[in-house]
Design a protein around this motif. Structure first.
Motif, PDB file in Angstrom:
ATOM      1  N   GLU A  53      -1.379   5.396  -3.834  1.00 50.21           N
ATOM      2  CA  GLU A  53      -1.066   3.970  -3.633  1.00 50.21           C
ATOM      3  C   GLU A  53      -2.006   3.346  -2.605  1.00 50.21           C
ATOM      4  O   GLU A  53      -2.414   2.196  -2.748  1.00 50.21           O
ATOM      5  CB  GLU A  53       0.396   3.790  -3.175  1.00 50.21           C
ATOM      6  N   ARG A  54      -2.349   4.126  -1.575  1.00 53.25           N
ATOM      7  CA  ARG A  54      -3.288   3.618  -0.562  1.00 53.25           C
ATOM      8  C   ARG A  54      -4.694   3.511  -1.158  1.00 53.25           C
ATOM      9  O   ARG A  54      -5.445   2.593  -0.815  1.00 53.25           O
ATOM     10  CB  ARG A  54      -3.273   4.542   0.652  1.00 53.25           C
ATOM     11  N   ARG A  94      -8.613  -4.266  -2.774  1.00 49.75           N
ATOM     12  CA  ARG A  94      -9.296  -5.088  -1.768  1.00 49.75           C
ATOM     13  C   ARG A  94     -10.803  -5.126  -2.035  1.00 49.75           C
ATOM     14  O   ARG A  94     -11.426  -6.165  -1.996  1.00 49.75           O
ATOM     15  CB  ARG A  94      -9.061  -4.500  -0.374  1.00 49.75           C
ATOM     16  N   GLY A 128      -9.598   1.741  10.015  1.00 49.77           N
ATOM     17  CA  GLY A 128      -8.355   2.381   9.575  1.00 49.77           C
ATOM     18  C   GLY A 128      -7.803   1.752   8.313  1.00 49.77           C
ATOM     19  O   GLY A 128      -7.272   2.434   7.444  1.00 49.77           O
ATOM     20  N   MET A 129      -7.961   0.427   8.210  1.00 46.91           N
ATOM     21  CA  MET A 129      -7.435  -0.285   7.047  1.00 46.91           C
ATOM     22  C   MET A 129      -8.134   0.161   5.768  1.00 46.91           C
ATOM     23  O   MET A 129      -7.508   0.320   4.727  1.00 46.91           O
ATOM     24  CB  MET A 129      -7.618  -1.792   7.238  1.00 46.91           C
ATOM     25  N   LEU A 183       7.495   4.723  -4.556  1.00 47.45           N
ATOM     26  CA  LEU A 183       6.203   5.316  -4.934  1.00 47.45           C
ATOM     27  C   LEU A 183       6.447   6.245  -6.126  1.00 47.45           C
ATOM     28  O   LEU A 183       6.153   7.430  -6.078  1.00 47.45           O
ATOM     29  CB  LEU A 183       5.598   6.075  -3.747  1.00 47.45           C
ATOM     30  N   GLN A 209       4.698   3.605 -10.955  1.00 48.86           N
ATOM     31  CA  GLN A 209       3.641   2.986 -10.149  1.00 48.86           C
ATOM     32  C   GLN A 209       2.335   3.763 -10.309  1.00 48.86           C
ATOM     33  O   GLN A 209       1.273   3.181 -10.517  1.00 48.86           O
ATOM     34  CB  GLN A 209       4.053   2.969  -8.662  1.00 48.86           C
ATOM     35  N   ALA A 233       0.839  -1.205   0.000  1.00 51.11           N
ATOM     36  CA  ALA A 233       0.000   0.000   0.000  1.00 51.11           C
ATOM     37  C   ALA A 233       0.874   1.256   0.000  1.00 51.11           C
ATOM     38  O   ALA A 233       0.398   2.345  -0.309  1.00 51.11           O
ATOM     39  CB  ALA A 233      -0.916   0.008   1.212  1.00 51.11           C
ATOM     40  N   ASN A 284       5.339   6.552   2.584  1.00 49.43           N
ATOM     41  CA  ASN A 284       4.719   7.877   2.490  1.00 49.43           C
ATOM     42  C   ASN A 284       4.962   8.707   3.750  1.00 49.43           C
ATOM     43  O   ASN A 284       5.131   9.920   3.680  1.00 49.43           O
ATOM     44  CB  ASN A 284       3.211   7.682   2.237  1.00 49.43           C
ATOM     45  N   ARG A 312      -5.512  10.071   3.260  1.00 47.01           N
ATOM     46  CA  ARG A 312      -4.305  10.327   4.071  1.00 47.01           C
ATOM     47  C   ARG A 312      -2.978   9.938   3.434  1.00 47.01           C
ATOM     48  O   ARG A 312      -1.993  10.600   3.635  1.00 47.01           O
ATOM     49  CB  ARG A 312      -4.372   9.646   5.455  1.00 47.01           C
ATOM     50  N   TYR A 313      -2.915   8.792   2.697  1.00 50.63           N
ATOM     51  CA  TYR A 313      -1.590   8.303   2.304  1.00 50.63           C
ATOM     52  C   TYR A 313      -1.365   8.231   0.796  1.00 50.63           C
ATOM     53  O   TYR A 313      -0.550   7.448   0.332  1.00 50.63           O
ATOM     54  CB  TYR A 313      -1.344   6.930   2.935  1.00 50.63           C
ATOM     55  N   GLY A 314      -2.094   9.002   0.026  1.00 51.73           N
ATOM     56  CA  GLY A 314      -1.815   9.092  -1.396  1.00 51.73           C
ATOM     57  C   GLY A 314      -2.472   8.029  -2.261  1.00 51.73           C
ATOM     58  O   GLY A 314      -3.237   7.174  -1.792  1.00 51.73           O
ATOM     59  N   TYR A 355      -4.692   0.384  -3.104  1.00 46.55           N
ATOM     60  CA  TYR A 355      -4.758  -0.752  -2.175  1.00 46.55           C
ATOM     61  C   TYR A 355      -6.208  -1.011  -1.775  1.00 46.55           C
ATOM     62  O   TYR A 355      -6.701  -2.137  -1.794  1.00 46.55           O
ATOM     63  CB  TYR A 355      -3.909  -0.431  -0.938  1.00 46.55           C
TER      64      TYR A 355
END
Lengths: 261, 144
Positions: free
Chosen positions: B23-24, B31, B13-14, B115, B119, A232, A237, B19-21, B27
């Motif tokens: 790539e998150r 899922r 949270g998962m 990152l 990607q 992820a 990050n 918050r994390y760009g 992810y």
């Protein structure tokens, strides 16, 4: 005795360099998460009005609260220069180092600080690093080599700059725990090794002085090990030192998949 | 230490894609599409198994699925399938240590080389392909 005459006609002028006048401090609201397990199990937020300059860091704002408003706020800090990894916390929802985050860069008049997720809370903003350090130790974070350089008559290990570059980046880890706090797998799996431990396993595996690759790969090749990472990228990050744990994990996986020797 | 003090984010949270760009976000979409495809697979096996109960039962099931609502579900399935495949290929290559940059001396402001633009480009291409496939599927299924 020679005398020096000083002309009184020309008076010394003040230097012409333009020193900017200090900017007027701005006031922001600092919301601090308060939690004391010995008193009650409820988290509450307390708000404080803090005067800040454009260079004020979140840690300085918290210390202002401790000095002037409420000395009972629990926070862990030490070096104040992003070297010790003590002051990791969730700032406006994202794990960051408090000493390395300026309030001005958050672009908000309300700054919320909470303890990092995925770590047990000791009190307020201080979290317990027991699991992080235990996992770090499990990765055998030292050079394993029978021909130790401390043996009499042995020579130092020679490394080329190219050899060094393979692991140098990952040796800058300050064990602040931000990567583990941001990791989505850590959020649900309490037995997961975590990005910090896996990155350290790669750091020593990639070191050509080390002979412990087999041992370390065995440790990470388990059900709660490296295969639980789904790339992820959140760990990289948030890393304040450019360690890039996500890269280390994928490179380590390359060894297990046979892409690397 | 008691579990209630562990401060683990949990599923909430998962699955939080912010918050994390990008790539998150990828992810989270991977899922979600994986779970969606699993649900579709189970539904699809149930749907086709009705043929064992005879032609009438099969036709009855088809009348349920061959509706605008059923076609809309299929369009979403097409999107999930294409994104999951495209992003999955990116992940398989990256998880072997390819396309994530090389280790080196980190320099301020410490942008992670894993990152990188390759990607992000692959993620956007997967999203674009899924959108195109959905549009084509919608044209075939919901068109005249």
């Amino acid at each position: 005795m020679a005398t020096v005459e000083v002309s009184t006609e020309k008076k010394a002028e003040p230097p012409q360099t333009s020193v900017p006048a200090p900017s007027k401090p701005k006031t922001i609201t600092l919301r601090i998460s308060r939690f004391n397990p010995s008193e009650n199990a409820e988290t509450k937020f307390e708000e404080f009005k803090i005067p800040v300059q454009k260079w004020t860091t979140v840690l300085e704002a918290i210390l202002y609260v401790k000095e002037n408003l409420d000395h009972s706020v629990a926070v862990r800090y030490s070096c104040r220069q992003a070297s010790c990894g003590s002051c990791g916390m969730k700032i406006n929802g994202k794990p960051r180092l408090a000493c390395y985050t300026k309030i001005s860069e958050l672009e908000s008049n309300v700054v919320t600080v909470e303890p990092m997720n995925n770590f047990p809370i000791i009190r307020d903003l201080a979290v317990d690093f027991k699991q992080l350090f235990s996992t770090h130790k499990k990765m055998k974070p030292f050079i394993i080599n029978e021909e130790s350089e401390v043996q009499p008559g042995a020579k130092e290990f020679i490394q080329t700059p190219q050899d060094l570059e393979k692991f140098l980046q990952f040796s800058y880890c300050i064990k602040c725990g931000l990567c583990n706090s941001a990791c989505p797998t850590m959020a649900t799996d309490k037995s997961f090794v975590g990005p910090q431990g896996l990155a350290q396993a790669y750091r020593y595996t990639a070191d050509n002085r080390d002979q412990g690759k087999k041992d370390r790969l065995k440790i990470v090749d388990q059900s709660h090990g490296i295969w639980r990472c789904h790339f992820a990228g959140s760990c990289s990050n948030v890393c304040p030192k450019g360690v890039d744990p996500a890269m280390a994990i994928q490179l380590l996986r390359g060894y297990l998949l046979g892409f690397r020797k | 230490m008691a579990e209630q003090f562990s401060n683990r984010e949990g599923i909430k949270g998962m699955i939080n894609p912010t918050r994390y760009g990008l790539e998150r976000v990828a992810y989270w979409m991977q899922r979600l599409s994986g779970l969606g495809l699993l649900a579709y697979l189970i539904g699809h096996i149930y749907e086709t198994s009705t043929i064992l109960n005879g032609k009438a039962a099969w036709n009855n099931m088809l009348s349920l699925t061959q509706t605008p609502g059923g076609h809309l579900v299929l369009v979403i399935v097409i999107g999930m399938c294409v994104f999951h495949t495209g992003n999955g290929i990116r992940l398989m290559i990256s998880e072997g240590g390819k396309g994530i940059g090389r280790p080196g001396q980190p320099e301020y402001p410490y942008r992670a080389s894993s990152l990188n633009y390759k990607q992000r480009l692959c993620i956007w291409v997967s999203i674009a392909l899924a959108a195109l496939a959905m549009m084509y599927g919608a044209g075939v299924l919901l068109g005249d």
